[in-house]
Enzyme design. Structure first.
Site, short mmCIF file in Angstrom:
data_model
loop_
_atom_site.label_atom_id
_atom_site.label_comp_id
_atom_site.label_asym_id
_atom_site.label_seq_id
_atom_site.Cartn_x
_atom_site.Cartn_y
_atom_site.Cartn_z
CB ALA A 201 38.81 -51.45 -32.96
CB VAL A 203 32.38 -52.97 -30.33
CG1 VAL A 203 31.68 -53.47 -29.20
CG2 VAL A 203 34.11 -52.39 -29.24
CE LYS A 216 38.41 -51.44 -28.95
NZ LYS A 216 38.31 -50.40 -27.91
CG ASP A 314 39.77 -42.16 -23.68
OD1 ASP A 314 38.79 -41.24 -23.55
OD2 ASP A 314 39.25 -42.72 -25.08
#
Length: 493
Positions: A201, A203, A216, A314
């Site tokens: 994606a 942002v 996003k 993550d």
């Protein structure tokens, strides 16, 4: 007019007796009306008591009205959920967009009436205040009817589960997909500039409902990634200062959009690469970072609402944001895994189709724990994922603390570097990291000016306990947060 006002007040009192709400402080009060698909998000603006919402985040009331045959029908009323500028005390209509008008105003219940300006005169409906109040009352009465129906259905569920099953089977086809893709009206989105680009994606900074937000944007081909991350944000009790605030999501043309709180300082990676912080500012960043992760890992049950344990999977300085007040907020939950605790056993939830190889490759390579790098994780227990997050937290804290000016009294502040960048460069391979982190058990080096007789000793011990090679020997996120909370605001020299 007086009769309509009496009816409106009575309807609020009636709903208040049916839907108990916690006590609220004396803040801006707005008329509240929301359909089933946007009630949950609308309630984030503040506590709701019947047809009244007490604003918790801003001092602004908002209203969305649909224009039908020259009449304005209230579609969504309540408190603005994001920081907004609303200098007008009356609800002045913005320019209509696709038969919808919106307004923001700054007085109690100001969103009950629209004031039409010159910009919207060509679409001004021929309505009166009495008519608008009757429309709102109709919505409130509908909400009461819906509550009654739901109560009856709950009783049926308890008495005869088979009837409840039949009821579920009669739902419209693809209802879940429709809700996930069209939760809110995205007509008023205005994209300004790209803030960052990721694998799935992009942002943007932009405007939504008159406020600056982060947007996003997922291309159509990444629809599943959009749904996966959005579902994490929609889990119960995800509202926390250490987690970026989710404002809504939906489809815009062919793309899918998550609307998020805008962290004006950008990512932690960007922030510490251009800023050197003193001890107080560094400690604030470290404490709020650890508190956000501890909350994400927590299993809580408040007022009957259960928050599941969530592993981020993550955690990196690119996936932590710095807000205007100098605090951290976790973001980017596309790799996150939801865990539950039946009989104290962790069970993976939310990624039933993921293969073992897919799960072992989650996250940013240089922040992965040794056992995840090796692929040696027990997927029958989510504990390894939580321990992996704490390892990443240790690296993040190191990355942040070495940029503290008060820890560098007798030397220059080191240039910002990612974990293992000094040893392996900016883009280490999996094989290089396995050799360094797993086989040699190397960890980022401490600056030579950290004096073990002063504050540096406490910090060094904390980091080593977070990135211990043995996952079971690592701290929990809550323990790391508690240790940071115990550190003094004034650095001892």
């Amino acid at each position: 007019m007086q009769l309509s006002l009496i009816v409106f007040v009575v309807s609020i009192d009636l709903l208040s007796t049916c839907i108990p709400a916690p006590p609220v402080t004396a803040e801006r009060k707005c008329a509240f009306l929301a359909s089933a698909r946007n009630t949950e998000k609308a309630q984030r603006g503040g506590n709701v008591s019947g047809g009244v919402q007490h604003c918790a985040r801003t001092n602004c009331c908002m209203g969305f009205f649909q224009l039908e045959h020259g009449q304005a029908r209230a579609d969504l009323l309540g408190c603005s959920a994001v920081a907004s500028s609303c200098p007008e005390s009356s609800c002045r209509a913005a320019k209509p967009v696709k038969n919808y008008v919106e307004c923001l105003c700054s007085s109690d219940f100001c969103n009950l009436n629209i004031t039409w300006n010159d910009q919207a005169n060509h679409s001004q409906p021929s309505h009166t205040s009495d008519q608008l109040i009757v429309i709102c009352f109709t919505g409130f009465a509908g909400a009461l009817t819906m509550l009654t129906v739901l109560t009856v259905l709950m009783v049926l569920c308890l008495i005869n589960p088979e009837k409840w099953k039949l009821f579920k089977d009669c739902r419209p086809p693809h209802a879940c997909d429709i809700q996930k893709e069209a939760d809110i009206d995205l007509l008023s989105i205005e994209l300004q500039k790209v803030v960052s680009r990721g694998h799935f994606a992009c942002v943007w900074q932009g405007f939504f409902q008159g406020s600056l937000v982060a947007l996003k944007v997922f291309p159509a081909i990444q629809r599943q990634e959009f749904i996966k991350e959005k579902d994490i944000y929609l889990l119960p009790s995800m509202m926390h200062s250490g987690i970026v605030q989710f404002l809504g999501g939906g489809r815009m043309n062919k793309d899918f959009v998550l609307i998020l709180e805008l962290a004006t300082q950008g990512s932690l990676n960007k922030f510490i690469s251009i800023n050197v912080c003193n001890w107080a500012a560094t400690l604030k960043l470290a404490q709020t970072l650890s508190q956000g992760l501890a909350y994400l890992h927590s299993d809580s049950d408040k007022n009957g609402v259960r928050k599941p344990v969530i592993a981020h999977c993550d955690l990196s300085s690119g996936n932590v944001l710095v807000k205007a007040d100098g605090t951290c907020a976790l973001c980017d939950f596309g790799c996150s895994v939801v865990l539950q605790h039946p009989r104290n056993q962790h069970v993976l939830q939310g990624h039933p189709n993921a293969t073992e190889q897919d799960r072992n490759q989650m996250g940013t390579l240089c922040y992965m724990s040794p056992e995840i790098l090796e692929g040696c994780v027990n997927l029958n227990s989510g504990q390894c994922l939580l321990q992996g997050d704490v390892y990443s937290l240790g690296l993040l804290l190191w990355e942040l603390l070495v940029r503290c000016s008060d820890l560098c009294k007798d030397s220059a502040v080191p240039t910002h570097m990612l974990p293992y960048e000094a040893e392996l460069g900016t883009s280490p391979s999996l094989e290089e990291l396995l050799g360094l982190v797993l086989e040699q058990r190397t960890r980022p080096t401490f600056p030579p000016h950290w004096d073990p007789q002063h504050q540096g000793f406490c910090l060094q011990e904390l980091l080593e306990d977070c990135w211990d090679h043995d996952p079971d020997a690592r701290l929990t996120a809550q323990c790391a947060a508690d240790r940071l909370a115990s550190l003094p605001l004034n650095l001892v020299q």
